[in-house]
Design a protein around this motif. Structure first.
Motif, PDB file in Angstrom:
ATOM      1  N   LYS A   6     -24.010 130.079  28.234  1.00  0.00           N
ATOM      2  CA  LYS A   6     -25.320 129.430  28.238  1.00  0.00           C
ATOM      3  C   LYS A   6     -25.087 127.992  28.680  1.00  0.00           C
ATOM      4  O   LYS A   6     -24.536 127.174  27.949  1.00  0.00           O
ATOM      5  CB  LYS A   6     -25.944 129.478  26.847  1.00  0.00           C
ATOM      6  N   LEU A   7     -25.517 127.691  29.894  1.00  0.00           N
ATOM      7  CA  LEU A   7     -25.242 126.382  30.482  1.00  0.00           C
ATOM      8  C   LEU A   7     -26.150 125.313  29.893  1.00  0.00           C
ATOM      9  O   LEU A   7     -27.309 125.582  29.568  1.00  0.00           O
ATOM     10  CB  LEU A   7     -25.448 126.434  31.993  1.00  0.00           C
ATOM     11  N   PRO A   8     -25.637 124.091  29.762  1.00  0.00           N
ATOM     12  CA  PRO A   8     -26.494 122.981  29.327  1.00  0.00           C
ATOM     13  C   PRO A   8     -27.504 122.641  30.417  1.00  0.00           C
ATOM     14  O   PRO A   8     -27.296 122.947  31.592  1.00  0.00           O
ATOM     15  CB  PRO A   8     -25.505 121.829  29.102  1.00  0.00           C
ATOM     16  N   THR A   9     -28.597 122.004  30.030  1.00  0.00           N
ATOM     17  CA  THR A   9     -29.624 121.641  31.004  1.00  0.00           C
ATOM     18  C   THR A   9     -29.515 120.170  31.360  1.00  0.00           C
ATOM     19  O   THR A   9     -29.101 119.346  30.554  1.00  0.00           O
ATOM     20  CB  THR A   9     -31.034 121.936  30.451  1.00  0.00           C
ATOM     21  N   ALA A  10     -29.908 119.861  32.586  1.00  0.00           N
ATOM     22  CA  ALA A  10     -29.916 118.485  33.074  1.00  0.00           C
ATOM     23  C   ALA A  10     -31.068 118.343  34.055  1.00  0.00           C
ATOM     24  O   ALA A  10     -31.436 119.293  34.745  1.00  0.00           O
ATOM     25  CB  ALA A  10     -28.592 118.130  33.747  1.00  0.00           C
ATOM     26  N   SER A  11     -31.632 117.154  34.120  1.00  0.00           N
ATOM     27  CA  SER A  11     -32.765 116.947  35.022  1.00  0.00           C
ATOM     28  C   SER A  11     -32.343 116.450  36.395  1.00  0.00           C
ATOM     29  O   SER A  11     -33.119 116.486  37.334  1.00  0.00           O
ATOM     30  CB  SER A  11     -33.753 115.959  34.399  1.00  0.00           C
ATOM     31  N   ASN A  12     -31.121 115.980  36.546  1.00  0.00           N
ATOM     32  CA  ASN A  12     -30.682 115.427  37.830  1.00  0.00           C
ATOM     33  C   ASN A  12     -29.682 116.341  38.534  1.00  0.00           C
ATOM     34  O   ASN A  12     -28.668 115.886  39.044  1.00  0.00           O
ATOM     35  CB  ASN A  12     -30.085 114.035  37.630  1.00  0.00           C
ATOM     36  N   THR A  13     -29.978 117.639  38.574  1.00  0.00           N
ATOM     37  CA  THR A  13     -29.064 118.575  39.212  1.00  0.00           C
ATOM     38  C   THR A  13     -29.353 118.677  40.705  1.00  0.00           C
ATOM     39  O   THR A  13     -30.444 118.365  41.163  1.00  0.00           O
ATOM     40  CB  THR A  13     -29.193 119.978  38.595  1.00  0.00           C
ATOM     41  N   ALA A  65     -19.205 125.323  31.428  1.00  0.00           N
ATOM     42  CA  ALA A  65     -18.945 125.367  29.988  1.00  0.00           C
ATOM     43  C   ALA A  65     -20.218 125.703  29.225  1.00  0.00           C
ATOM     44  O   ALA A  65     -21.310 125.271  29.597  1.00  0.00           O
ATOM     45  CB  ALA A  65     -18.395 124.025  29.513  1.00  0.00           C
ATOM     46  N   ASP A  66     -20.069 126.454  28.160  1.00  0.00           N
ATOM     47  CA  ASP A  66     -21.189 126.785  27.288  1.00  0.00           C
ATOM     48  C   ASP A  66     -21.697 125.506  26.630  1.00  0.00           C
ATOM     49  O   ASP A  66     -20.914 124.595  26.344  1.00  0.00           O
ATOM     50  CB  ASP A  66     -20.734 127.777  26.223  1.00  0.00           C
ATOM     51  N   GLU A  67     -23.000 125.440  26.389  1.00  0.00           N
ATOM     52  CA  GLU A  67     -23.552 124.218  25.809  1.00  0.00           C
ATOM     53  C   GLU A  67     -23.139 124.020  24.354  1.00  0.00           C
ATOM     54  O   GLU A  67     -23.227 122.916  23.837  1.00  0.00           O
ATOM     55  CB  GLU A  67     -25.077 124.205  25.931  1.00  0.00           C
ATOM     56  N   GLU A  68     -22.637 125.047  23.712  1.00  0.00           N
ATOM     57  CA  GLU A  68     -22.204 124.948  22.319  1.00  0.00           C
ATOM     58  C   GLU A  68     -20.744 124.520  22.179  1.00  0.00           C
ATOM     59  O   GLU A  68     -20.299 124.220  21.077  1.00  0.00           O
ATOM     60  CB  GLU A  68     -22.390 126.296  21.615  1.00  0.00           C
ATOM     61  N   VAL A  69     -20.000 124.507  23.269  1.00  0.00           N
ATOM     62  CA  VAL A  69     -18.580 124.180  23.188  1.00  0.00           C
ATOM     63  C   VAL A  69     -18.409 122.673  22.956  1.00  0.00           C
ATOM     64  O   VAL A  69     -19.231 121.865  23.391  1.00  0.00           O
ATOM     65  CB  VAL A  69     -17.844 124.659  24.463  1.00  0.00           C
ATOM     66  N   GLU A  70     -17.341 122.323  22.272  1.00  0.00           N
ATOM     67  CA  GLU A  70     -17.076 120.915  21.966  1.00  0.00           C
ATOM     68  C   GLU A  70     -16.674 120.147  23.227  1.00  0.00           C
ATOM     69  O   GLU A  70     -16.084 120.693  24.148  1.00  0.00           O
ATOM     70  CB  GLU A  70     -15.951 120.802  20.947  1.00  0.00           C
ATOM     71  N   GLU A 120     -27.773 123.895  34.259  1.00  0.00           N
ATOM     72  CA  GLU A 120     -29.060 124.487  34.601  1.00  0.00           C
ATOM     73  C   GLU A 120     -30.067 123.365  34.765  1.00  0.00           C
ATOM     74  O   GLU A 120     -29.980 122.337  34.105  1.00  0.00           O
ATOM     75  CB  GLU A 120     -29.545 125.417  33.475  1.00  0.00           C
ATOM     76  N   ARG A 121     -31.052 123.571  35.634  1.00  0.00           N
ATOM     77  CA  ARG A 121     -32.112 122.591  35.831  1.00  0.00           C
ATOM     78  C   ARG A 121     -33.103 122.690  34.670  1.00  0.00           C
ATOM     79  O   ARG A 121     -33.486 123.769  34.257  1.00  0.00           O
ATOM     80  CB  ARG A 121     -32.831 122.853  37.143  1.00  0.00           C
TER      81      ARG A 121
END
Length: 145
Positions: free
Chosen positions: A46-53, A105-110, A134-135
């Motif tokens: 599960k990828l983290p989200t970002a607005s500037n992709t 990387a998964d969004e839950e990983v450290e 992810e956007r």
């Protein structure tokens, strides 16, 4: 204009009937369109989200390091230990002209697990490292659609 069906003059119709060919090709096209997304290789994270992709197409020869929620590492969807990451990447990219590695990387990983992977890649001589995200929904980034 009239159509010759071949029965009136006693001859056989010699025209090629392309309708069955078109039907078969359309069915094959639909099957390929449905199956192609299922063939996409990779590790489910599960990828983290970002607005500037920035949208970049996936290329067959990409080198992707995936880090799962449990800190397990994969190099191009094959499990690899953290200690042998540098040697495996060197083997994989020894003849490549552009040595670029993407981290997924998964969004839950450290944060430390991602930094450990980046350290291993730096030891392997990789200078260009990208992070896959992810956007955000409703966000228009630099590569906006």
């Amino acid at each position: 204009m009239s159509m010759d069906v071949g029965g009136g003059k006693g001859g056989v119709k010699a025209d090629i009937n392309v309708t069955p060919l078109v039907d078969v090709m359309l069915v094959l096209l639909i099957i390929m369109m449905l199956v192609a997304p299922m063939l996409q290789q990779g590790v489910s994270v599960k990828l983290p989200t970002a607005s500037n992709t920035v949208d970049k197409p996936e290329v067959q020869g990409q080198t992707v390091v995936a880090i799962g929620r449990d800190k397990s590492m994969y190099l191009n969807a094959k499990p690899v230990q953290e200690a042998e990451m540098a040697s495996k990447v060197n083997e994989l990219l020894e003849n490549a002209k552009e040595k670029i590695v993407l981290i997924k990387a998964d969004e839950e990983v450290e944060y430390g697990a991602v930094m450990a992977a980046m350290d291993q890649l730096r030891q392997a001589g990789i200078e260009d490292i990208g992070l896959i995200t992810e956007r955000k929904k409703g966000a228009e980034g630099a590569g906006g659609k």
